[in-house]
Enzyme design. Structure first.
Site, PDB file in Angstrom:
ATOM      1  N   SER A 155       4.050   2.050  -0.094  1.00 50.20           N
ATOM      2  CA  SER A 155       3.449   3.373   0.082  1.00 50.20           C
ATOM      3  C   SER A 155       1.936   3.262   0.266  1.00 50.20           C
ATOM      4  O   SER A 155       1.474   2.630   1.214  1.00 50.20           O
ATOM      5  CB  SER A 155       3.826   4.263  -1.106  1.00 50.20           C
ATOM      6  OG  SER A 155       3.498   5.605  -0.854  1.00 50.20           O
ATOM      7  N   ASP A 254      12.400   9.679   4.420  1.00 51.82           N
ATOM      8  CA  ASP A 254      11.016   9.570   3.970  1.00 51.82           C
ATOM      9  C   ASP A 254      10.105  10.219   5.003  1.00 51.82           C
ATOM     10  O   ASP A 254      10.214   9.925   6.193  1.00 51.82           O
ATOM     11  CB  ASP A 254      10.663   8.084   3.826  1.00 51.82           C
ATOM     12  CG  ASP A 254       9.257   7.831   3.301  1.00 51.82           C
ATOM     13  OD1 ASP A 254       8.511   8.800   3.073  1.00 51.82           O
ATOM     14  OD2 ASP A 254       8.916   6.651   3.122  1.00 51.82           O
ATOM     15  N   HIS A 284      11.800   7.865  -0.116  1.00 53.20           N
ATOM     16  CA  HIS A 284      10.519   7.251  -0.442  1.00 53.20           C
ATOM     17  C   HIS A 284      10.493   6.912  -1.931  1.00 53.20           C
ATOM     18  O   HIS A 284      10.882   7.715  -2.771  1.00 53.20           O
ATOM     19  CB  HIS A 284       9.373   8.206  -0.120  1.00 53.20           C
ATOM     20  CG  HIS A 284       8.026   7.585  -0.272  1.00 53.20           C
ATOM     21  ND1 HIS A 284       7.401   6.914   0.751  1.00 53.20           N
ATOM     22  CD2 HIS A 284       7.178   7.505  -1.334  1.00 53.20           C
ATOM     23  CE1 HIS A 284       6.231   6.453   0.331  1.00 53.20           C
ATOM     24  NE2 HIS A 284       6.073   6.798  -0.937  1.00 53.20           N
TER      25      HIS A 284
END
Length: 324
Positions: A155, A254, A284
């Protein structure tokens, strides 16, 4: 996806980012009863008059002895955690890094970079860069082979790993050979005018929302001009040449899926060796789940295959599902 699961996700995907409450919620991970016990060391890397905390994970006693002994060069994953540049810490990612070390048979070095909004761009990035420079130039306690150090991040950490690689190329102090970007944030626009369809399609009811991403960006940026900086948003770069061999893992549901895959396309078209793998049905943040989780197992399969690859055809990407 089952209706009951979608309803639960919808209920959890609410609101904006409130920094302190988000951090307290993230810190609940420290109560994890499933911690993996491995050999580890807490150390610091100097950046000027600031000391960057790092935690080193060893997959075995032998790895610990070899990593600390001159003449040995054990493979290393240099890891930058996620959390929108605002939340999370090394302690919260303890289980993730321990299982990563065991599952890949690598030493993992996890970096406690400084967080926004107290420390805005580029402070956290420069902490990560200094940690990388220290490892690649053998200024750390580990005796390293630069060709056996891989940058990894998930991320916001994937964003930082990509930015560190670009900065290393531009400054010429060292150069990573490989990087693994796990559902990376590569762009800086999460408005309704975004060019990426997944931001709209997955940006509301799948935990990480478009609104939250915009909040993270605002907390991380020092000025709005930062959004055009390739070290802030790697996909905004004008030059993608001469970057590391790259594995990008994305998640089907995501909002960051398309920008991660588009970044892989930019790298490939510039002549880099790239592999992009989309994990079906995943959300995610899935990488922080336990090793028994199917998506995590699949991710480690991709990672280990990538880490074992010594020679690949430049620019060729395996894409059995038609991701790109």
């Amino acid at each position: 996806m089952k209706k009951t699961v979608k309803a639960l996700l919808h209920a959890l995907s609410y609101g904006d980012i409130e920094v302190e409450s988000s951090r307290r919620f993230a810190d609940l991970k420290q109560l994890d009863p499933m911690r993996i016990f491995v050999k580890k060391l807490d150390e610091r890397i100097c950046r000027g008059n600031y000391e960057i905390p790092v935690r080193v994970y060893f997959p075995s006693e032998e790895a610990m002895e070899m990593g600390l002994e001159k003449g040995h060069r054990f493979p290393i994953l240099l890891f930058f955690h996620g959390g929108g540049w605002v939340t999370e810490c090394v302690e919260n990612y303890d289980r993730v890094c321990a299982q990563m070390s065991q599952s890949t048979a690598h030493i993992v070095v996890s970096v406690e970079y400084r967080l926004a909004p107290e420390y805005k761009f580029p402070t956290g990035l420069l902490d990560c860069y200094e940690a990388a420079r220290s490892l690649f130039t053998n200024s750390f306690l580990l005796h390293t082979d630069p060709n056996r150090i891989t940058l990894v991040g998930d991320s916001a950490g994937g964003n930082l790993a990509a930015a560190v690689s670009m900065m290393a190329r531009d400054l010429g102090e060292f150069m990573p050979r490989k990087q693994i970007l796990i559902y990376p944030a590569t762009n800086s626009d999460y408005s309704e005018q975004t060019p990426f369809r997944s931001v709209i399609e997955n940006g509301q009811d799948y935990l990480l929302t478009r609104v939250k991403m915009e909040s993270y960006i605002k907390l991380y940026e020092r000025t709005e001009k930062d959004r055009e900086n390739p070290y802030f948003a790697p996909i905004r770069a004008k030059d993608f040449r001469n970057l590391p061999d790259t594995l990008i893992l994305t998640a089907e549901f995501d909002p960051l899926r398309d920008e991660g895959e588009a970044y892989g396309k930019c790298l490939r078209e510039a002549g880099n060796t790239v592999r992009v793998e989309r994990i079906p049905d995943a959300l995610h943040g899935f990488f922080a789940l336990g090793i028994r989780h199917l998506h995590v197992q699949e991710s480690f399969d991709h990672m280990n295959r990538f880490l074992r690859e010594e020679e690949t055809v430049c620019g060729k990407e395996e894409d059995p599902d038609g991701v790109n």
